[in-house]
Design a protein around this motif. Structure first.
Motif, PDB file in Angstrom:
ATOM      1  N   ASP A  40       0.818  -1.211   0.000  1.00 30.02           N
ATOM      2  CA  ASP A  40       0.000   0.000   0.000  1.00 30.02           C
ATOM      3  C   ASP A  40       0.854   1.264   0.000  1.00 30.02           C
ATOM      4  O   ASP A  40       0.476   2.279  -0.571  1.00 30.02           O
ATOM      5  CB  ASP A  40      -0.919   0.034   1.221  1.00 30.02           C
ATOM      6  N   ASN A  41       2.005   1.197   0.651  1.00 32.43           N
ATOM      7  CA  ASN A  41       2.885   2.357   0.773  1.00 32.43           C
ATOM      8  C   ASN A  41       4.029   2.351  -0.241  1.00 32.43           C
ATOM      9  O   ASN A  41       4.984   3.111  -0.096  1.00 32.43           O
ATOM     10  CB  ASN A  41       3.438   2.428   2.196  1.00 32.43           C
ATOM     11  N   ASN A  42       3.917   1.481  -1.237  1.00 35.93           N
ATOM     12  CA  ASN A  42       4.935   1.359  -2.285  1.00 35.93           C
ATOM     13  C   ASN A  42       6.324   1.065  -1.715  1.00 35.93           C
ATOM     14  O   ASN A  42       7.337   1.464  -2.286  1.00 35.93           O
ATOM     15  CB  ASN A  42       4.983   2.614  -3.165  1.00 35.93           C
ATOM     16  N   GLU A  63       6.650  -2.820  -9.211  1.00 39.71           N
ATOM     17  CA  GLU A  63       7.274  -1.551  -8.829  1.00 39.71           C
ATOM     18  C   GLU A  63       7.647  -0.724 -10.065  1.00 39.71           C
ATOM     19  O   GLU A  63       7.422   0.489 -10.092  1.00 39.71           O
ATOM     20  CB  GLU A  63       8.518  -1.818  -7.985  1.00 39.71           C
ATOM     21  N   LYS A  64       8.172  -1.376 -11.089  1.00 36.36           N
ATOM     22  CA  LYS A  64       8.512  -0.671 -12.332  1.00 36.36           C
ATOM     23  C   LYS A  64       7.266  -0.035 -12.951  1.00 36.36           C
ATOM     24  O   LYS A  64       7.282   1.115 -13.378  1.00 36.36           O
ATOM     25  CB  LYS A  64       9.143  -1.629 -13.343  1.00 36.36           C
ATOM     26  N   ILE A  65       6.181  -0.788 -13.008  1.00 38.32           N
ATOM     27  CA  ILE A  65       4.937  -0.290 -13.603  1.00 38.32           C
ATOM     28  C   ILE A  65       4.422   0.912 -12.817  1.00 38.32           C
ATOM     29  O   ILE A  65       4.064   1.939 -13.398  1.00 38.32           O
ATOM     30  CB  ILE A  65       3.871  -1.403 -13.652  1.00 38.32           C
ATOM     31  N   ILE A  66       4.398   0.798 -11.507  1.00 42.86           N
ATOM     32  CA  ILE A  66       3.888   1.907 -10.689  1.00 42.86           C
ATOM     33  C   ILE A  66       4.780   3.133 -10.840  1.00 42.86           C
ATOM     34  O   ILE A  66       4.286   4.247 -10.996  1.00 42.86           O
ATOM     35  CB  ILE A  66       3.758   1.476  -9.215  1.00 42.86           C
ATOM     36  N   ASN A  67       6.084   2.944 -10.825  1.00 40.50           N
ATOM     37  CA  ASN A  67       6.997   4.083 -10.975  1.00 40.50           C
ATOM     38  C   ASN A  67       6.841   4.752 -12.331  1.00 40.50           C
ATOM     39  O   ASN A  67       6.875   5.976 -12.422  1.00 40.50           O
ATOM     40  CB  ASN A  67       8.443   3.652 -10.742  1.00 40.50           C
ATOM     41  N   SER A  77       1.382  10.632  -5.626  1.00 42.48           N
ATOM     42  CA  SER A  77       0.949   9.589  -4.719  1.00 42.48           C
ATOM     43  C   SER A  77       0.244   8.469  -5.461  1.00 42.48           C
ATOM     44  O   SER A  77      -0.617   8.707  -6.287  1.00 42.48           O
ATOM     45  CB  SER A  77      -0.005  10.170  -3.672  1.00 42.48           C
ATOM     46  N   SER A  78       0.659   7.274  -5.166  1.00 42.29           N
ATOM     47  CA  SER A  78      -0.043   6.092  -5.651  1.00 42.29           C
ATOM     48  C   SER A  78      -0.260   5.160  -4.463  1.00 42.29           C
ATOM     49  O   SER A  78      -0.215   3.952  -4.597  1.00 42.29           O
ATOM     50  CB  SER A  78       0.769   5.403  -6.753  1.00 42.29           C
ATOM     51  N   LEU A  79      -0.474   5.746  -3.306  1.00 35.51           N
ATOM     52  CA  LEU A  79      -0.629   4.975  -2.082  1.00 35.51           C
ATOM     53  C   LEU A  79      -2.069   4.535  -1.893  1.00 35.51           C
ATOM     54  O   LEU A  79      -2.999   5.224  -2.294  1.00 35.51           O
ATOM     55  CB  LEU A  79      -0.177   5.808  -0.878  1.00 35.51           C
ATOM     56  N   LEU A  80      -2.215   3.376  -1.274  1.00 44.54           N
ATOM     57  CA  LEU A  80      -3.535   2.829  -0.980  1.00 44.54           C
ATOM     58  C   LEU A  80      -3.659   2.606   0.520  1.00 44.54           C
ATOM     59  O   LEU A  80      -2.675   2.670   1.255  1.00 44.54           O
ATOM     60  CB  LEU A  80      -3.730   1.487  -1.695  1.00 44.54           C
TER      61      LEU A  80
END
Length: 154
Positions: A40-42, A63-67, A77-80
């Motif tokens: 959730d916190n990357n 992680e690569k995709i989110i970054n 922010s991409s936090l859940l």
């Protein structure tokens, strides 16, 4: 000079002894909660510590995709925040399966996790089926986490 270096060495030994060892969760349920909190916190580095090698490889790709999406969408922010409503674990021969009822900012859903025990610790294993992450869906999720700056009250 010798006296100062002696104190420096003692200080280094003291600091090395005070380093906190990472406490690993003791149960499969606690491992899942901690793992999901890291996701959730990357915090993929910490999540990989609670993962099997197969899951670690999957997390590197995630992680690569989110970054990439954060850079493309210029989102900060991409936090859940995932809530565990229930966790039901069943021990199988070689692993433990946990069916969880989860809720995040978008929906309430069920998720199957597989954990394996290594020594006295539990590790999250990658799912058997390949999870396909649609870039457009991921971008929409990241976009929905942003809020307009003019909505803030000061």
């Amino acid at each position: 000079m010798i006296r100062a270096s002696k104190y420096f060495i003692i200080l280094l030994l003291f600091l090395a002894g005070c380093q906190e060892e990472r406490a690993f969760p003791e149960t499969a349920e606690d491992t899942l909660r901690q793992y999901q909190s890291y996701i959730d916190n990357n915090d993929f580095v910490s999540a990989r510590l609670l993962s099997t090698p197969k899951e670690q490889a999957r997390l590197v790709e995630l992680e690569k995709i989110i970054n990439e999406e954060v850079v493309v969408s210029q989102s900060e922010s991409s936090l859940l925040h995932t809530i565990f409503h229930s966790i039901k674990c069943e021990k199988k021969e070689m692993y433990t399966e946990c069916i969880c009822e989860l809720e995040d900012e978008y929906e309430r859903y069920k998720q199957l996790f597989r954990l394996v025990q290594k020594d006295k610790y539990w590790l999250v294993d990658a799912p058997d089926e390949e999870i396909i992450i649609n870039d457009e869906v991921l971008l929409n999720v990241i976009d929905s986490l942003k809020f307009p700056i003019d909505s803030l009250e000061f």
